[in-house]
Design a protein around this motif. Structure first.
Motif, PDB file in Angstrom:
ATOM      1  N   SER B 125       0.830  -1.216   0.000  1.00 51.60           N
ATOM      2  CA  SER B 125       0.000   0.000   0.000  1.00 51.60           C
ATOM      3  C   SER B 125       0.860   1.259   0.000  1.00 51.60           C
ATOM      4  O   SER B 125       1.947   1.286   0.586  1.00 51.60           O
ATOM      5  CB  SER B 125      -0.912   0.037   1.237  1.00 51.60           C
ATOM      6  OG  SER B 125      -1.842  -1.017   1.188  1.00 51.60           O
ATOM      7  N   ALA B 126       0.337   2.254  -0.664  1.00 53.31           N
ATOM      8  CA  ALA B 126       0.929   3.593  -0.612  1.00 53.31           C
ATOM      9  C   ALA B 126      -0.059   4.485   0.132  1.00 53.31           C
ATOM     10  O   ALA B 126      -1.272   4.281   0.053  1.00 53.31           O
ATOM     11  CB  ALA B 126       1.167   4.114  -2.021  1.00 53.31           C
ATOM     12  N   TYR B 127       0.493   5.476   0.851  1.00 53.64           N
ATOM     13  CA  TYR B 127      -0.357   6.390   1.608  1.00 53.64           C
ATOM     14  C   TYR B 127      -0.026   7.815   1.159  1.00 53.64           C
ATOM     15  O   TYR B 127       1.148   8.215   1.153  1.00 53.64           O
ATOM     16  CB  TYR B 127      -0.137   6.220   3.100  1.00 53.64           C
ATOM     17  CG  TYR B 127      -0.515   4.828   3.553  1.00 53.64           C
ATOM     18  CD1 TYR B 127      -1.817   4.516   3.945  1.00 53.64           C
ATOM     19  CD2 TYR B 127       0.435   3.792   3.546  1.00 53.64           C
ATOM     20  CE1 TYR B 127      -2.165   3.223   4.320  1.00 53.64           C
ATOM     21  CE2 TYR B 127       0.098   2.506   3.927  1.00 53.64           C
ATOM     22  CZ  TYR B 127      -1.217   2.223   4.306  1.00 53.64           C
ATOM     23  OH  TYR B 127      -1.562   0.945   4.671  1.00 53.64           O
ATOM     24  N   LEU B 128      -1.056   8.548   0.778  1.00 52.77           N
ATOM     25  CA  LEU B 128      -0.863   9.860   0.161  1.00 52.77           C
ATOM     26  C   LEU B 128      -1.625  10.922   0.952  1.00 52.77           C
ATOM     27  O   LEU B 128      -2.814  10.764   1.222  1.00 52.77           O
ATOM     28  CB  LEU B 128      -1.401   9.826  -1.278  1.00 52.77           C
ATOM     29  CG  LEU B 128      -1.335  11.122  -2.073  1.00 52.77           C
ATOM     30  CD1 LEU B 128       0.084  11.366  -2.590  1.00 52.77           C
ATOM     31  CD2 LEU B 128      -2.303  11.072  -3.259  1.00 52.77           C
ATOM     32  N   THR B 129      -0.913  12.008   1.317  1.00 52.55           N
ATOM     33  CA  THR B 129      -1.615  13.120   1.982  1.00 52.55           C
ATOM     34  C   THR B 129      -2.231  14.028   0.922  1.00 52.55           C
ATOM     35  O   THR B 129      -1.656  14.245  -0.143  1.00 52.55           O
ATOM     36  CB  THR B 129      -0.661  13.948   2.860  1.00 52.55           C
ATOM     37  OG1 THR B 129       0.456  14.378   2.081  1.00 52.55           O
ATOM     38  CG2 THR B 129      -0.178  13.144   4.040  1.00 52.55           C
ATOM     39  N   ASP B 130      -3.389  14.604   1.250  1.00 59.16           N
ATOM     40  CA  ASP B 130      -4.113  15.396   0.258  1.00 59.16           C
ATOM     41  C   ASP B 130      -4.990  16.441   0.945  1.00 59.16           C
ATOM     42  O   ASP B 130      -5.590  16.172   1.987  1.00 59.16           O
ATOM     43  CB  ASP B 130      -5.008  14.463  -0.582  1.00 59.16           C
ATOM     44  CG  ASP B 130      -5.763  15.204  -1.677  1.00 59.16           C
ATOM     45  OD1 ASP B 130      -5.086  15.720  -2.584  1.00 59.16           O
ATOM     46  OD2 ASP B 130      -6.995  15.272  -1.603  1.00 59.16           O
ATOM     47  N   GLY B 131      -5.045  17.624   0.337  1.00 60.55           N
ATOM     48  CA  GLY B 131      -5.984  18.657   0.802  1.00 60.55           C
ATOM     49  C   GLY B 131      -5.284  19.939   1.211  1.00 60.55           C
ATOM     50  O   GLY B 131      -4.327  19.905   1.979  1.00 60.55           O
ATOM     51  N   SER B 132      -5.788  21.076   0.670  1.00 60.63           N
ATOM     52  CA  SER B 132      -5.239  22.372   1.089  1.00 60.63           C
ATOM     53  C   SER B 132      -6.030  22.936   2.266  1.00 60.63           C
ATOM     54  O   SER B 132      -5.580  23.842   2.949  1.00 60.63           O
ATOM     55  CB  SER B 132      -5.289  23.363  -0.071  1.00 60.63           C
ATOM     56  OG  SER B 132      -6.623  23.503  -0.523  1.00 60.63           O
ATOM     57  N   GLY B 133      -7.227  22.374   2.481  1.00 64.13           N
ATOM     58  CA  GLY B 133      -8.028  22.723   3.646  1.00 64.13           C
ATOM     59  C   GLY B 133      -8.244  21.441   4.435  1.00 64.13           C
ATOM     60  O   GLY B 133      -7.298  20.888   4.990  1.00 64.13           O
ATOM     61  N   GLY B 156      -4.740  20.557   5.738  1.00 63.08           N
ATOM     62  CA  GLY B 156      -3.508  20.742   4.974  1.00 63.08           C
ATOM     63  C   GLY B 156      -2.415  19.754   5.316  1.00 63.08           C
ATOM     64  O   GLY B 156      -1.291  20.168   5.626  1.00 63.08           O
ATOM     65  N   PRO B 157      -2.672  18.450   5.246  1.00 64.45           N
ATOM     66  CA  PRO B 157      -1.627  17.488   5.614  1.00 64.45           C
ATOM     67  C   PRO B 157      -0.427  17.580   4.670  1.00 64.45           C
ATOM     68  O   PRO B 157      -0.593  17.657   3.460  1.00 64.45           O
ATOM     69  CB  PRO B 157      -2.326  16.130   5.493  1.00 64.45           C
ATOM     70  CG  PRO B 157      -3.472  16.357   4.567  1.00 64.45           C
ATOM     71  CD  PRO B 157      -3.906  17.774   4.793  1.00 64.45           C
ATOM     72  N   GLU B 158       0.755  17.591   5.268  1.00 65.27           N
ATOM     73  CA  GLU B 158       1.992  17.693   4.477  1.00 65.27           C
ATOM     74  C   GLU B 158       2.695  16.340   4.496  1.00 65.27           C
ATOM     75  O   GLU B 158       2.157  15.368   3.992  1.00 65.27           O
ATOM     76  CB  GLU B 158       2.892  18.789   5.081  1.00 65.27           C
ATOM     77  CG  GLU B 158       2.459  20.182   4.718  1.00 65.27           C
ATOM     78  CD  GLU B 158       2.902  20.578   3.316  1.00 65.27           C
ATOM     79  OE1 GLU B 158       4.090  20.414   2.981  1.00 65.27           O
ATOM     80  OE2 GLU B 158       2.043  21.036   2.545  1.00 65.27           O
ATOM     81  N   ASN B 159       3.879  16.288   5.108  1.00 59.08           N
ATOM     82  CA  ASN B 159       4.640  15.055   5.029  1.00 59.08           C
ATOM     83  C   ASN B 159       4.075  14.002   5.985  1.00 59.08           C
ATOM     84  O   ASN B 159       3.320  14.304   6.911  1.00 59.08           O
ATOM     85  CB  ASN B 159       6.118  15.316   5.325  1.00 59.08           C
ATOM     86  CG  ASN B 159       7.011  14.418   4.477  1.00 59.08           C
ATOM     87  OD1 ASN B 159       6.550  13.410   3.936  1.00 59.08           O
ATOM     88  ND2 ASN B 159       8.264  14.770   4.372  1.00 59.08           N
ATOM     89  N   ALA B 170       1.722  15.097   9.391  1.00 62.95           N
ATOM     90  CA  ALA B 170       1.865  16.486   9.862  1.00 62.95           C
ATOM     91  C   ALA B 170       0.776  17.337   9.221  1.00 62.95           C
ATOM     92  O   ALA B 170       0.730  17.491   8.002  1.00 62.95           O
ATOM     93  CB  ALA B 170       3.241  17.021   9.476  1.00 62.95           C
ATOM     94  N   ASN B 171      -0.099  17.871  10.057  1.00 65.63           N
ATOM     95  CA  ASN B 171      -1.215  18.685   9.552  1.00 65.63           C
ATOM     96  C   ASN B 171      -0.818  20.168   9.597  1.00 65.63           C
ATOM     97  O   ASN B 171      -0.908  20.823  10.620  1.00 65.63           O
ATOM     98  CB  ASN B 171      -2.471  18.457  10.397  1.00 65.63           C
ATOM     99  CG  ASN B 171      -2.893  16.994  10.388  1.00 65.63           C
ATOM    100  OD1 ASN B 171      -2.979  16.374   9.326  1.00 65.63           O
ATOM    101  ND2 ASN B 171      -3.116  16.423  11.570  1.00 65.63           N
ATOM    102  N   SER B 172      -0.399  20.691   8.446  1.00 67.92           N
ATOM    103  CA  SER B 172       0.152  22.053   8.424  1.00 67.92           C
ATOM    104  C   SER B 172      -0.924  23.133   8.480  1.00 67.92           C
ATOM    105  O   SER B 172      -0.636  24.292   8.750  1.00 67.92           O
ATOM    106  CB  SER B 172       0.961  22.244   7.144  1.00 67.92           C
ATOM    107  OG  SER B 172       0.090  22.368   6.036  1.00 67.92           O
ATOM    108  N   GLY B 173      -2.150  22.770   8.158  1.00 65.60           N
ATOM    109  CA  GLY B 173      -3.225  23.752   8.084  1.00 65.60           C
ATOM    110  C   GLY B 173      -3.536  24.148   6.650  1.00 65.60           C
ATOM    111  O   GLY B 173      -4.644  24.548   6.342  1.00 65.60           O
TER     112      GLY B 173
END
Lengths: 644, 346
Positions: B125-133, B156-159, B170-173
């Motif tokens: 499996s691969a896990y991908l963060t997504d979303g600017s909000g 805003g999840p980043e790495n 990491a949820n950057s916002g």
């Protein structure tokens, strides 16, 4: 993407050698020539007339009145018109290698560049909305104030006297669901002149294109590219004795849907709408050998942006009050003009801190001295001040004009300084706006000559300009900041040739031009800035245009070709990202029938005749071949009394 | 006439060019650095390769292998899993995950997301963060390249980082504000817990003790609640508790971090203040920068412990990747695509 590559280093040098010779050779015979110019009227105390090289497009207005100004300049001049899409998409002018915010657009003397962005969007400004359309090449800050570094596009409305009732109806239809209606009502007698022009335009821009940014490069049809545009122009003139009053108003409303970028997944849900209301009230009085000229101008414009893709919404309202007073007079061999301009600018913007106001004052004194017959020396001195930059900018220019006997050759040359104040976005944007920005400043030297003999007109100019403290936005953490980053140098040459020939009832008209523009960054505050020494982005080294018209009685067949040289899109002039050079070919045919007081124009046009694939950036779809048909009927129903 | 002739010369001097982008590029990735170049928005970003042994640079791998079609606007990150490469682009309106065959860089599969940022792998499996909000983590089968599940996380999840069966996000916002990390149990693909740190968690690395380090960017002075200082947090993955925290500046500044091969020195950078070496015992917290300059990203070559820095040069020209020794001695410099931000190194 297939493109066109020009292998031309040696050839360019050859062309430049010819250009140089053409400009400077006439100087060698300067002393041998006799002048035929004996008097200069007060009215000729004019900056452009005395010092500048300019191009008038007035003769093209009657048959191109339904065309946008940008399209006309794209076809008929060597200036760079930058446009991101089909009709109605943002269209800006670049002159002599300077950006759109470094060129000024004036309407009846009122500067109409956006206070927020610095540029003027030519989209939707129809040629027929104006009576005079002039391109003034080169630095003109000494006459028009800040912003006129590269040049000026001067749009004017003028009175038509004693024409009676004049009605005009017309419209055009064309490819990609383009249509335009135009109605004009005008009445004038010997004292009073009134006109009301209404233009309504819609373009769907649903053209097909190859999407080069999607795997498989499919053909797609552009969506969400609609453009709505309405213009209402009212002109009122009154004259009595030595007094003349002019009041012109221009109401414009536009809405643009923004198509998606080629590499975007989602359909676009972005739109802009803007409306503007501009007014100029002018009073002119002739007093013996002098002319008093007073104007008040107001420009108010609102702008809205909706981006439902990213939930970004913004709006602003810009207002500008403008008072201009000028006085021209003559004394012996001197002709003087003093001018003072006061501007109050303010912007209400949801992204600004507070509601900034800027007041600017611009004062100049212009003098002509007739040294000998045909030879004029001219000078300008003045000052510019701004409440947002406490320093005073001195203004100066010195030049000459020489007209030889029989007016065969005209020589002009001048040296002047120029400047541009930061835009409101530069200064007041809430994240990054920089109140410490200095104005861009520099100087310009240019020389031109014009040779007219029989059916030939040859015109050429060379120039050298520089600008220091060039403003550029740079990344700074999570946002960008405008800074005075660079010094830029621009030099080049323009050469234009016109030829008219008649064989019995057939007239041939050739109009051609070529421009060489070398604009490079010479200094930068960025360590090891890769821009240094390279051509500024989106400035082609070579532009050219040529049109050939064949006239037979009331029929005209015209072929035009415009060449736009390769444009770099990165400051290091990376060939990989460069936009290839291209030719744009158009063909048009029209008949202008005049019977007594009636005139009827029917015109057909094919734009991008060869369906050339070209690019202004890799992410924008551009239209291919397009067909347009336009008609214009003019009825002069009554001729008032003569005389007066 | 001369003008017409001059124009004629130019016209005849022009010849039809061949397409600038080839469709067949034999490039097989086996080792070296794959660099994500964000590009000049909204134009597509690119992927570069640098052979760290020979210094050979190959730019625009994806475009050349795919007939000039770009990987998408804002190439944010590149990762490799088995024989496939994963290119994540945030997009101009909706982003993409381009899955490529590493032997050719030809596109195998293109998946669309709203604002994808980073990807990591565990098992098949691969896990991908997504979303600017509002943020999500997508679970994607590396066998079928199909999205199999999704889970809501912070904004805003980043790495992200996988350790001992747990996924740390990491949820950057993003365009909003957040200050949390989300810990996901991979066995059940459910949220285990959420830990609050300071504003804008951006990047995550794991040290030699198995502890998780998170860099938090802090807030700029123009932001609501700003300015706040950037910080480094040490978290025990077993207890899910904060072990240590260190303030590493005064205002929004640091972003990505990298760790050396022995996993005891973390490198972070202030954008205009250089690269700093931080011992995980906190002993070098006040030491000066080991590399002076302006940077947009930092990576470490695990084979040599050399430090790779990235300077996008204003996003208007080729970026510069500079290589330094672990003590900050300059070793080499390479010209990459526009907007280089970090490297995947193998």
């Amino acid at each position: 993407m297939p493109g066109v590559r020009c292998v031309r280093d040696k050839r360019v040098r050859g062309v430049l050698t010819i250009l140089g010779a053409l400009v400077f050779f006439p100087l060698s015979i300067f002393a041998q020539l006799k002048s035929s110019v004996d008097t200069i009227s007060v009215v000729e105390v004019d900056y452009v007339h005395s010092l500048k090289s300019s191009t008038s497009f007035d003769s093209l207005i009657p048959t191109s009145s339904l065309k946008s100004i940008g399209d006309l300049l794209l076809e008929s001049s060597n200036v760079q018109i930058k446009q991101f899409g089909g009709k109605g998409s943002t269209q800006s002018i670049q002159i002599r290698g300077f950006s759109s915010s470094q060129n000024q657009v004036n309407w009846n003397g009122l500067p109409i560049n956006s206070l927020t962005l610095g540029m003027f969007d030519l989209a939707g400004s129809s040629v027929g909305s104006f009576d005079k359309l002039q391109l003034i090449n080169g630095s003109s800050s000494v006459e028009y104030g800040g912003g006129a570094i590269g040049g000026v596009l001067d749009l004017k409305n003028t009175a038509h006297w004693n024409k009676g009732l004049d009605l005009s109806f017309g419209g055009s239809v064309g490819s990609f669901n383009a249509n335009m209606d135009r109605y004009k009502f005008a009445y004038s007698n010997n004292r009073f002149s009134y006109s009301l022009l209404y233009i309504n335009e819609f373009v769907k821009n649903d053209y097909d294109f190859i999407n080069t940014q999607v795997l498989g490069k499919p053909q797609e049809t552009q969506e969400h590219g609609e453009f709505w545009n309405t213009n209402l122009v009212q002109e009122v003139y009154y004259r009595k004795g030595n007094n003349k009053v002019k009041w012109v108003s221009w109401l414009n409303g536009r809405k643009k849907n923004t198509p998606k970028f080629l590499n975007a997944n989602e359909a676009s849900r972005k739109s802009t709408a803007d409306s503007s209301f501009r007014n100029v009230l002018n009073y002119t009085r002739i007093i013996k050998n002098s002319i008093l000229d007073i104007s008040y101008g107001y420009s108010g414009s609102g702008f809205n942006y909706w981006d439902y893709n990213d939930s970004i919404f913004s709006d602003y309202f810009v207002s500008e009050h403008f008072v201009l007073a000028g006085y021209k007079f003559k004394y012996k061999k001197f002709r003087f003009r003093i001018k003072s301009r006061l501007e109050r600018q303010s912007v209400v913007n949801s992204r600004y801190v507070g509601t900034p106001i800027r007041t600017q004052n611009f004062n100049t004194a212009f003098v002509n001295y007739s040294l000998k017959k045909g030879l004029l020396l001219s000078g300008v001195v003045g000052t510019q001040t701004s409440t947002r930059d406490k320093s005073l900018i001195p203004i100066g220019s010195l030049g000459y004009k020489y007209i030889t006997s029989k007016k065969i050759m005209t020589l002009k040359g001048n040296i002047s300084n120029h400047f541009r104040y930061p835009t409101f976005n530069n200064l007041f944007w809430d994240t990054g706006g920089n109140l410490e920005l200095k104005p861009e400043k520099g100087w310009n030297i240019e020389h031109s000559f014009k040779l007219e003999k029989k059916n030939h007109i040859l015109k050429s100019e060379v120039y050298f300009s520089n600008v220091k403290d060039w403003i550029q936005w740079l990344p700074n953490g999570s946002f960008w900041v405008p800074l005075n980053v660079k010094a830029v140098r621009s030099y080049g040459a323009d050469l234009n040739y016109k030829f008219n020939y008649r064989i019995k009832k057939v007239k041939l008209k050739l109009n051609s031009g070529i421009a060489y523009t070398k604009t490079t960054v010479t200094e930068s505050i960025i360590n090891n800035d890769p821009a240094i020494g390279n051509q500024v982005t989106y400035v082609p080294l070579i532009n050219g245009n040529m049109s050939l018209a064949v006239e037979w009685e009331q029929f005209v067949l015209q072929y035009q070709t415009a060449y736009k040289g390769k444009q770099y899109t990165t400051v290091d002039n990376n060939e990989r990202y460069a936009l290839p050079a291209y030719f744009m070919n158009n063909i048009s045919a029209w008949r202008l029938t005049k019977i007594k007081s009636y005139s009827f124009l029917v015109k057909g046009e094919i734009q991008n005749l060869l369906d050339a694939v070209y690019s202004v950036d890799q992410n924008y779809a551009l239209p291919g071949r397009a067909f347009y048909l336009s008609i214009l009927l003019n009825l002069n129903l009554h001729t008032p009394e003569k005389g007066g | 006439m001369i003008a017409a002739v001059s124009l004629g010369i130019l016209m005849t001097a022009c010849t039809k060019d061949e397409p600038t982008a080839a469709c067949e590029v034999a490039f097989g990735f086996t080792s070296g650095a794959l660099i994500s170049n964000e590009g000049a928005w909204p134009n597509s970003g690119t992927v570069s390769h640098v052979d760290l042994t020979t210094g050979t640079v190959t730019n625009s791998l994806y475009e050349d292998a795919n007939c000039g079609v770009g990987a998408g606007a804002g190439v944010q990150s590149v990762a490799v899993n088995s024989t496939k490469g994963y290119i994540v682009s945030t997009g101009s309106a909706g982003g993409n995950l381009q899955i490529v065959d590493l032997t050719s860089f030809k596109n195998n599969k293109s998946l669309s997301f709203s604002y994808p940022r980073y990807i990591d792998f565990s098992g098949n499996s691969a896990y991908l963060t997504d979303g600017s909000g509002a943020g999500s983590v997508y679970k994607i089968s590396t066998l079928s390249n199909i999205v199999s599940d999704t889970l809501a996380v912070g904004s805003g999840p980043e790495n992200l980082h996988i350790s001992n069966g747990k996924l740390f996000v990491a949820n950057s916002g993003g365009y909003a504000l957040d200050s949390s990390i989300t810990i996901i149990d991979l066995a059940t693909f459910t949220v285990d817990t959420t830990i609050n740190l300071t504003y804008r968690p951006i990047d995550i690395v794991e040290d030699k003790n198995g502890n998780i380090w998170v860099s938090c960017q802090g807030l700029a002075s123009w932001e609501t609640n700003g300015p706040t200082a950037p910080m480094l947090y040490e978290i025990n993955p077993a207890s899910e508790a904060i072990v240590n925290s260190y303030t590493v500046g005064t205002t929004e500044d640091i972003k990505r971090i990298a760790i050396n091969s022995t996993k005891d020195v973390i490198y972070y950078y202030h954008e205009y203040g250089g690269v700093f070496a931080f011992n995980i015992d906190g002993s070098t917290i006040n030491d000066p920068a080991i590399i002076e300059g302006s940077f947009y990203g930092v990576s470490v070559d695990p084979a040599t412990d050399n430090i790779l820095t990235f300077n996008p040069n204003g996003f208007t020209s080729a970026s510069t990747m500079s290589v330094y020794s672990s003590t900050g001695d300059s070793l080499a410099s390479y010209s990459l695509g526009i907007g280089a931000n970090e490297a995947f190194i193998k």
